[in-house]
Design a protein around this motif. Structure first.
Motif, mmCIF file in Angstrom:
data_model
loop_
_atom_site.group_PDB
_atom_site.id
_atom_site.type_symbol
_atom_site.label_atom_id
_atom_site.label_comp_id
_atom_site.label_asym_id
_atom_site.label_seq_id
_atom_site.Cartn_x
_atom_site.Cartn_y
_atom_site.Cartn_z
ATOM 1 N N GLU A 187 50.627 -39.230 55.062
ATOM 2 C CA GLU A 187 51.730 -39.618 54.179
ATOM 3 C C GLU A 187 52.864 -38.613 54.245
ATOM 4 O O GLU A 187 54.044 -38.995 54.252
ATOM 5 N N ASP A 200 51.995 -44.525 58.425
ATOM 6 C CA ASP A 200 51.158 -45.476 57.703
ATOM 7 C C ASP A 200 49.736 -45.448 58.245
ATOM 8 O O ASP A 200 49.481 -45.011 59.377
ATOM 9 N N ARG A 230 45.796 -45.599 45.174
ATOM 10 C CA ARG A 230 46.299 -46.183 46.424
ATOM 11 C C ARG A 230 45.959 -47.673 46.473
ATOM 12 O O ARG A 230 45.083 -48.152 45.760
ATOM 13 N N SER A 282 48.464 -47.453 53.241
ATOM 14 C CA SER A 282 49.721 -46.948 52.691
ATOM 15 C C SER A 282 50.819 -47.998 52.755
ATOM 16 O O SER A 282 51.910 -47.794 52.226
#
Length: 233
Positions: free
Chosen positions: A129, A134, A182, A205
């Motif tokens: 991140e 991603d 998340r 992500s």
């Protein structure tokens, strides 16, 4: 050749050769982006070679190397020989972030990293991140995830069709070691001839505004462990 300094040069050469091939195919230009696949590959051996150890999960004496490759081209960028009794994620954090940084410098940006359930540590997810990369990873089930999934483990009313079905559900989940919640996608599947529904979890992500649930699932490949039965080293 097995000296640490020589192994470092060999690893750098593997990535550089892949980069040269990619640049040559594009008249010297870099690829815009790639997806990296990272997986362990249990390799069965017969004998007592150094680092060949018994692994109870695979019920075999194996090496347990860690391999990183480019999803779009199949080029291998890195391979690390590990003892057969190490866990899937052993050393993976340093390897993955190192390959990401070297690939970016050599021949392309890295748009995504895809890993299996043994890899998504808090440090790895945070490291990706911070780099703006991603990821899509399978998550091992646990008590909290199972509780979140339970309301969705019910078939719709009516006759079961001949073709197995699949349902995708959005969850928000924060593991004890994570610094924040998340996005987790619950994948519920029917299996032919099975009375109970099957399920697995993906953490990503990718926000829902960029990738819908089925698009995230499409980004997650089927990881198949490679076991060379009868191989001799």
């Amino acid at each position: 050749m097995a000296e640490p300094g020589n192994l470092k040069i060999l690893r750098e050469a593997v990535l550089e050769l892949a980069g040269r091939g990619i640049r040559s195919e594009r008249k010297g230009e870099r690829m815009r982006s790639v997806t990296l696949d990272v997986d362990s590959a249990p390799i069965e051996v017969h004998g007592h070679q150094p680092k060949a150890e018994w692994n109870g999960h695979y019920a075999a004496r194996i090496y347990h190397p860690l391999i990183t490759s480019i999803a779009e081209t199949g080029d291998m960028l890195d391979a690390r020989l590990r003892p057969g009794n190490v866990g899937t994620a052993d050393g993976a954090l340093d390897v993955i972030l190192d390959v990401v940084d070297r690939a970016r410098k050599s021949f392309c940006d890295v748009a995504m990293v895809r890993v299996d359930a043994g890899f998504p540590s808090a440090a790895l997810l945070a490291g990706l991140e911070v780099r703006g990369i991603d990821y899509v990873s399978r998550l091992p089930a646990n008590r909290v995830l199972n509780r979140l999934a339970e309301p969705h483990m019910v078939r719709p009313v009516g006759r079961r069709p001949a073709k197995p079905r699949m349902w995708l559900r959005e969850l928000r989940y924060q593991a004890e070691t994570w610094d924040k919640p998340r996005r987790v996608i619950l994948v519920v599947k029917e299996r032919e001839g099975d009375l109970l529904l099957d399920r697995f979890f993906l953490v990503t992500s990718l926000p829902w505004t960029r990738k819908l649930r089925h698009e995230v699932l499409a980004h997650y490949p089927v990881f198949v462990s490679i076991i060379f039965l009868g191989a001799r080293f």
